[in-house]
Each structure stands twice: as structure tokens, then as C-alpha cells.
Design a protein around this motif. Sequence first.
Motif, PDB file in Angstrom:
ATOM      1  N   SER A  35       7.048   9.898   4.217  1.00 21.62           N
ATOM      2  CA  SER A  35       5.618   9.866   4.525  1.00 21.62           C
ATOM      3  C   SER A  35       5.381   9.867   6.030  1.00 21.62           C
ATOM      4  CB  SER A  35       4.986   8.628   3.888  1.00 21.62           C
ATOM      5  OG  SER A  35       3.625   8.526   4.230  1.00 21.62           O
ATOM      6  N   GLN A  36       6.181   9.091   6.753  1.00 19.92           N
ATOM      7  CA  GLN A  36       6.032   9.064   8.205  1.00 19.92           C
ATOM      8  C   GLN A  36       6.370  10.419   8.817  1.00 19.92           C
ATOM      9  OE1 GLN A  36       8.552   5.806   9.348  1.00 19.92           O
ATOM     10  NE2 GLN A  36       6.979   4.254   8.929  1.00 19.92           N
ATOM     11  N   ARG A  37       7.365  11.095   8.244  1.00 19.54           N
ATOM     12  CA  ARG A  37       7.707  12.432   8.758  1.00 19.54           C
ATOM     13  C   ARG A  37       6.567  13.413   8.510  1.00 19.54           C
ATOM     14  NH1 ARG A  37      11.778  15.681  10.422  1.00 19.54           N
ATOM     15  NH2 ARG A  37      11.849  17.813   9.620  1.00 19.54           N
ATOM     16  N   ARG A  38       5.929  13.308   7.341  1.00 21.97           N
ATOM     17  CA  ARG A  38       4.790  14.182   7.053  1.00 21.97           C
ATOM     18  C   ARG A  38       3.643  13.920   8.030  1.00 21.97           C
ATOM     19  NH1 ARG A  38       4.417  16.733   2.130  1.00 21.97           N
ATOM     20  NH2 ARG A  38       2.159  16.462   2.194  1.00 21.97           N
ATOM     21  N   ILE A  39       3.423  12.646   8.340  1.00 28.66           N
ATOM     22  CA  ILE A  39       2.363  12.311   9.290  1.00 28.66           C
ATOM     23  C   ILE A  39       2.698  12.854  10.674  1.00 28.66           C
ATOM     24  CG2 ILE A  39       1.211  10.393  10.448  1.00 28.66           C
ATOM     25  CD1 ILE A  39       1.521   8.789   7.873  1.00 28.66           C
TER      26      ILE A  39
ATOM     27  N   PRO B 290       9.109  26.151   6.524  1.00 25.81           N
ATOM     28  CA  PRO B 290       7.735  26.441   6.078  1.00 25.81           C
ATOM     29  C   PRO B 290       7.368  25.724   4.786  1.00 25.81           C
ATOM     30  CG  PRO B 290       8.857  28.450   6.744  1.00 25.81           C
ATOM     31  CD  PRO B 290       9.892  27.380   6.705  1.00 25.81           C
ATOM     32  N   ASP B 291       8.350  25.553   3.888  1.00 27.47           N
ATOM     33  CA  ASP B 291       8.049  24.854   2.639  1.00 27.47           C
ATOM     34  C   ASP B 291       7.556  23.441   2.868  1.00 27.47           C
ATOM     35  OD1 ASP B 291       8.867  27.121   1.386  1.00 27.47           O
ATOM     36  OD2 ASP B 291      10.869  26.366   0.868  1.00 27.47           O
ATOM     37  N   LEU B 292       7.869  22.867   4.051  1.00 23.38           N
ATOM     38  CA  LEU B 292       7.443  21.507   4.357  1.00 23.38           C
ATOM     39  C   LEU B 292       6.120  21.486   5.107  1.00 23.38           C
ATOM     40  CD1 LEU B 292       7.967  18.486   4.379  1.00 23.38           C
ATOM     41  CD2 LEU B 292       9.354  18.798   6.436  1.00 23.38           C
ATOM     42  N   PHE B 293       5.988  22.331   6.147  1.00 22.32           N
ATOM     43  CA  PHE B 293       4.780  22.189   6.967  1.00 22.32           C
ATOM     44  C   PHE B 293       3.591  22.991   6.461  1.00 22.32           C
ATOM     45  CE2 PHE B 293       6.878  25.743   9.275  1.00 22.32           C
ATOM     46  CZ  PHE B 293       5.825  26.625   9.407  1.00 22.32           C
ATOM     47  N   ILE B 294       3.798  24.009   5.619  1.00 17.16           N
ATOM     48  CA  ILE B 294       2.655  24.753   5.082  1.00 17.16           C
ATOM     49  C   ILE B 294       1.794  23.877   4.169  1.00 17.16           C
ATOM     50  CG2 ILE B 294       1.959  26.678   3.606  1.00 17.16           C
ATOM     51  CD1 ILE B 294       2.731  27.534   6.369  1.00 17.16           C
ATOM     52  N   PRO B 295       2.377  23.143   3.192  1.00 16.10           N
ATOM     53  CA  PRO B 295       1.519  22.243   2.389  1.00 16.10           C
ATOM     54  C   PRO B 295       0.834  21.162   3.224  1.00 16.10           C
ATOM     55  CG  PRO B 295       3.645  22.598   1.316  1.00 16.10           C
ATOM     56  CD  PRO B 295       3.757  23.176   2.686  1.00 16.10           C
TER      57      PRO B 295
ATOM     58  N   LEU C 182       0.825  -1.211   0.000  1.00 19.52           N
ATOM     59  CA  LEU C 182       0.000   0.000   0.000  1.00 19.52           C
ATOM     60  C   LEU C 182       0.855   1.256   0.000  1.00 19.52           C
ATOM     61  CD1 LEU C 182      -2.790  -1.082   2.524  1.00 19.52           C
ATOM     62  CD2 LEU C 182      -3.017  -0.807   0.059  1.00 19.52           C
ATOM     63  N   GLN C 183       1.982   1.215   0.719  1.00 10.73           N
ATOM     64  CA  GLN C 183       2.882   2.373   0.715  1.00 10.73           C
ATOM     65  C   GLN C 183       3.491   2.589  -0.667  1.00 10.73           C
ATOM     66  OE1 GLN C 183       5.444   1.158   3.913  1.00 10.73           O
ATOM     67  NE2 GLN C 183       4.263   2.242   5.466  1.00 10.73           N
ATOM     68  N   ALA C 184       3.833   1.507  -1.348  1.00  8.92           N
ATOM     69  CA  ALA C 184       4.342   1.645  -2.709  1.00  8.92           C
ATOM     70  C   ALA C 184       3.256   2.154  -3.649  1.00  8.92           C
ATOM     71  CB  ALA C 184       4.874   0.299  -3.192  1.00  8.92           C
ATOM     72  N   LEU C 185       2.034   1.715  -3.420  1.00 12.66           N
ATOM     73  CA  LEU C 185       0.913   2.152  -4.252  1.00 12.66           C
ATOM     74  C   LEU C 185       0.607   3.634  -4.064  1.00 12.66           C
ATOM     75  CD1 LEU C 185      -1.241   1.013  -6.235  1.00 12.66           C
ATOM     76  CD2 LEU C 185      -2.705   0.643  -4.258  1.00 12.66           C
ATOM     77  N   ALA C 186       0.907   4.171  -2.874  1.00 10.50           N
ATOM     78  CA  ALA C 186       0.583   5.569  -2.573  1.00 10.50           C
ATOM     79  C   ALA C 186       1.555   6.561  -3.192  1.00 10.50           C
ATOM     80  CB  ALA C 186       0.557   5.768  -1.056  1.00 10.50           C
TER      81      ALA C 186
END
Length: 839
Positions: free
Chosen positions: A561-565, A614-619, A537-541
Motif C-alpha cells: 500500500s505504501q508503495r502504491r501511494i 505498466p501493470d502496476l502504475f497504470i491502475p 485501519l490498514q487491516a480493515l482496508a
Amino acid sequence: MDQASILARAYCIKIFLILLSITATASVMADEVPASGWLVPANTPFQTTKPLLEQVVTTDSKTDLSHVRIKAEQGYWFIVDLNKRSQSKVEVIYADNSHLAQLNFYILDESFNPLVEVKNDAYRYVDKVLPHALLPKDEARWAVIYARHSEDDRLSIGLATGNEFANLINKKLRNFFLITGLLLLCLAVVGTVYGLSHQAKSLYLLAYLVCVLSEFLIAKGVLNYFNIEFASLWYTKLQFSFQVIALGVVNFYFIHYLQSQNLLNARQDKLTVYISLFCVAALFSCFMKQSVQFAVVTVCLGSMLVVLSYLFFYWLSNTKKAMQFKFVLVWFAVVLQTLCWQATLVAGAQIQQLNDMLLVLNVITFVMVLLIHERKCVMQYSYSLTHDDDTKLPNKQLLIERLDSQVKLSTEHSLLLFRPAVLINARANFGYEHVNEQIKLTMGKLAQQLASMNVLCVEANLQHSRCIARLDDSTYGVVIVGKLELSQVEQFVCVINSVFAEGLTHQRIHLIDKVEIGVANYPLHASTSLQLVQRGLQALAVKPLHGERWHMFNIENVTLSQRRIAIASALKEAIECDQLSLFFQPQIYLNTGKVHGAEALLRWEHPQLGNVPPDLFIPIAESSGIISDLTEWVITQALQYQKKMIVLLPEHIVSINISAKDLLRKDLPVLFITLLNEHQLNPANVMLELTESATLFEGVDIKNALNDYRLIGVKIAIDDFGTGYSSLAYLSKMGFDEIKIDKQFVMNIEYSKNDQTICRATCDIAKSLGSYVVAEGIEDSQSMAKLQSYGCEVGQGYFFSRPLPFEDYMQWLEENLETTTVFVNDLEKVVDLIGKNNY
């Protein structure tokens, strides 16, 4: 229905079948030892009966005493000759009727004189089962029985040896307890099924079994054991009332079933009333004379049997389904039992044994039909646990079971997950029913093509073999057996894409879309089946780039992805716990060197994640829905700081960046008005900076939204100009107060002719539109001089200052105001020097 309930119902079925196999071996027939003698109707007491007995024995012939009918309130003398007792070794005389109003035994000698008073106190419980008298040795010549009852009844007289009588008692008790135990067992099983399923059919069968059990216990004279004197006149009549009620319960069930099938709406109320009246009439008949009661019960049983037959044949003629054998079996069993009940009213004890056999067979039949149905439900539920309801494909649970078996065997395999986007679009346009049919057809074609390839059969049985599993509404999976080979994966990808390349068509609408594919391997990427599915599923995402048709699992993508979460979950806490801060980068008038204002820049220092740009957490904030809270925090803090900054520089302008997600919010202008009034700030000293992509977001609504802010008095700037696709007409329509040149065109302006051309053109455009220009990214004096020569009014960058915390910015601002004159003189010298070198 949960899994525990299903297992409990399955165990009930197993226990019932085990106990049924034990009880089915017992006989329900009882042996009888009939007797012959003389029958004398008379109500005279024993003391005055001696001449009558002598005359009857002398003049009348013997009769069969095994089945004798006695009339109500009429006494009867039964005379049995015991002269040949020594040859047959007869030791007991008995009467097979335990609930007569009066039943006396007398043992006489040759002269009809009583030998001994018959008392069975030591065997009083046996007497309740089978009234009897023990015969004295060698002295008894005659046995006389006097019987009388308040209603018409039947009586059987028999002789037996001690062993024969004991066997007869044992058989009666055994048959009684076996049938009673079987009925109680059926009650327990059906009660358990109803408690687990709460289905109406179980409740009706439970009521039927209660009526049948009550009828059986009364027929066997169970209440005799409790010596209920006041009820002895009418409780036996309840036997026939419970027969009517039992048949009424069956009718009520048929009505309920027909109603659930929408087959009997108009007639239901009348039939229910009729059946209820028959049941009430049967109950009240217990207080009538026996002849009247027999007539009432016969009419009720016959009428309800007619109603039941009408309902049954009405169902046969109206149902569209194939005739179900279980309904025919139930109907036939009920009809046969009812006819036997009616025959019992006439023949009495002669067919009581047949009635008992039918009772056992019918109860077993009904419960078995119920358990077979429940077994079918269990199987259907078990099937639904491992299969998709819409497409009947194996689901995620069955796929994981098959993967577990491969893991136990340590067999290398790869999980290929694919998500056809066309199916999602088709559901929105064509509906679920049509799309599900198309899925079955498409997956059938795909399965045929995969059958010749090295795939694992997720489900294999006698009916079919399936290699495709459905994980969720739009995700499907195939297991590739063997070592991971990219050429093999490419072959599978080509097959899948070719099958879905045709797309879906419905009502002249044709949809074609891409197929997203992700691949993960065991044991390379995962050590368990669940982990393998997660990796797939992670590869599919992962979003496809540069024409990629599929993705292999990559740990770097997972880490990102885990860092974004983690950032998304921590951002809300950051706002509440004051982990955010505002930095200010000065903006300087290039001609005078005076401070124009500052741009407020958001910074986040997390205790565990560190500095998050900000370029990372704003989106992330925009995608997770937290951007609104973030924007409100920035506006509130910026205007609070602006109140302090205008103390040093009254004309100071603070620039605040706003997200495209918040631009159309109707409550944001209200927040500006509230804060501006609260801090007594001039709206003209507040600049809202919008990125060029944000201004292109839903064009017409953007203009209306900007007008709301202009009514407040706030100024509007377009940020990062030149990076988007804005036209001159669009800029003219929007009417921006400020145009900011992106730093990518400024940092190399000294060496890049293209950047020089873009900056010069931007300044010309701004002048023609009545806007002023702010250049970002000025890092040296040469860049500043060129921008000044193009007509750029304001600049910001590291040449002036880095972004500073508020306290540092206030100190810088105070120092800058003191040195502005010196800075302007130095600036003019630099400009003159650059001008001589260029020209």
C-alpha cells in the motif's frame, strides 16, 4: 469554539468563585451614631442668628436629627447640645450627606459665640466621604450646622468619639470598595466571557452591570472627589436614570431571547420602541425639577416592570420546554430590585443599605447564572470532544485515551475495527436521521452480546457503560483484552456478523450487506495507541478474498500500500520531469516479413523506485485521476515519433493503447485532430488499441465514442481478445479494424490443443468480420508458422524483436528494410519444412 476558549472560560469561573468567597464575608451595613437637637428653618446668616438660636433652645423641644428631610432652596440650622460631651467623650460631629450645595459647621460656647473656625483641610478627603467637624476640648457648648440644597434631600446628623468616627469611615470605605470591586470583578468576568463566546446574553449582562455600577457610584457621591462644580446640580439625578436604563437592558434581553425562540415576532418592534422612549425620558428628567423627575422615573420604572412581567408570563405560557429556574430567579431578582429603587425615591437613605444589599445579591445572582450556564456549555463541549454527535458513542479521542491507559499498564490487547457496509447504503436510501436511530438500536444489541465477553469498557460512569467506539462515519471499534487468540477473534467476528445479518429495513426496503473487519494487536503490531489504530485501519482496508470474513494486520500489505501511494505521488512528477519513455515493439507481416508497424509501450524508470512496470502504475494512475495527463503525454510522444518513422516507412502504423477511463473524454478526439494536422500525419496510420474490458465499459456510449475516432480516420483495434466476454454480435456491432490475440494463447500454441483451437477460431472470426489479426507473444518460428497457417496476418513478439527505445527502434527499422528480401526467402523455407512435418 476552540479548546483554548473553553479553558479560558473555565478559569474565569474558578477565579470569580474564589474572589467571591472572599468578598462575601464583608458586611454591606454601616453603623450610624444618631444625634438629637433642635431644627430651625431659616436662611439668615450666622452673624444674625444668635438670638434665634437662644430662643429656639429655650422654648422648643429636641427632635431626632438622624433622618431629616430638607426642602429645595431652604436653609436649615441644626443645633446640638454638647454640654454632656465629657461623659460620652464625643469628639466629632458629622452630617451623612456629602453632596449638599451648602453645609457649614460652627462650634459655639455657652453664649452662642463662635470658638474657632472649623476647617477640615487636613481631612478634606475624609470630608468627601462624611462631612464632619472636630470638637475642641472642654470649651465647646453648642454645635451648629447650616445646610441648604437646590433640590429636596435628606440629611442625618450624628455624634461620635474619635474611634467610633474612624470605624464609621472605615466601614463606609470598606463597603464602598468591596461593592465597587465586586461590580468591577463581575464586569471583568462577564467581559471575558463575552470576548470568548460573543453571545448576546453576555453583552446584555455587561450593559446591565455598567448601569448598576454607574448608579452605585453616583449614589455614593464619587463625583464629589473630582470637584465638578458645573455638574453638581444634575449629576446626582443620573442615579435614577441609570436605574431605568438598567431595567430597560433587562427588558431588551427578554425581547431578544423571545425573538430567538420565535415567540415574539409581531410585538417586538413596538415593545422595543416603548422601552427606548422610557430610557430617553429618564435621561431628560435629569434636567427637570426633582419632584418632576421623581414622577417621571417612577412612571418609567413601573411601566417597564409591567412590560418585563408581561414578557416573562408570555414566555411561560408559550414555551414548550420545562420552566427553567434561572429565568424565574432573574425575573424575581429584577422585580425586587426595581421595587427597592422605587421605594428609595420616597424613603431615601433609610433603605439605602437594603438597596446596596439587593444590588450585591442581584449582581452575584446574575453572574452566577451566567457562569453556571457557561459551565454547562463547557461540560457539553468537553462531552462533544469525546463522543459522537449522532450516536452518542465514544469517539476516536476517547478510544485512544483508553488505549493509552492500557499501553501504560503494558496490558496486551487487540483492536477490532468493523465497517458495516449496510450503514453506508442505508444513509443513501433512508437518510441520516433514520439510520442514526437504527445505529443506536443495533449497537445496543451488539453491546449486550459483547458485555459477557472479554472487552474493554471505553466509557464507564454512573449512567452507562459503553464498549463500542465510533472512529468515523462508518467505522466502529472494540478492544479485546488479553493475549491474541484467533479463536477468540473468530468468536467476536461471529457475534458482529450475526447482529448485522438482519440488515436494516425502512418503508419496505430491506438492506443486507457484509461487514468488513480488521484486527491489530498490541504489542505484536504496534507500540502506541495511535499506531495500533493505524494498523487496525490498514487491516480493515484489505479487500477480502476467498470468503475471508476478517483480516489481521500484515506488514506485507502495508508495504504494498505504501508503495502504491509513493507511485501515485511520484507519477505526476514523472510526467512533468520527463521520466517516462516510449518503447516500440515491431509488428511484422507473417507472409512477407515486411514491417507492418509498431506498438508504443510506456516505460517508467524512477530514480528511487527503479523500473515501475505498466501493470502496476497504470491502475494507480486510473484510480488517482492522473490517467488523463498520462494518456495525453503518450499520444503526443507517439505521434511525434510517428512523423519520423514514416520517413523510413511511409505505410508504418503506430499502435497506441488507450485507457477505458479516457475513452469517453470529449476533448481527446480534438487532441488527435490537432496533432495529426500539426505533424501532417495520415489518420489511417494510427491504431488505437482498446482492451476487451474497456470495450465492455458502458456499452452504448463506447460505440458512440468509437464513431468519433472513426470520423477522424483513426483505426480501432481490440486488444487481448479472448480474455473477456465479448460476443460475436458485440464484435460485429463495434466493427473493429484489428483483433489482437493475447499472448497467453500464443506462447504454448505448439503444445496446447485448446490454444490452437482458440487462435484458429479467432482468425476465422476476424475474417468473417472483415478485420485482420495480430498475434502477440510469438517467440519461435514454429509458433509463427502455425499462426500463419491459421490465416493470421501480423505478429509481434521476441522472435522478431524485444520492445526497443525509439533510437534503437529507428536503427532496427532501417536495418530491417535492407534485409527484408533475405528474411522472406528464409521464411518460405521454414514454412515448407513445417508443412511437410505436419502433413
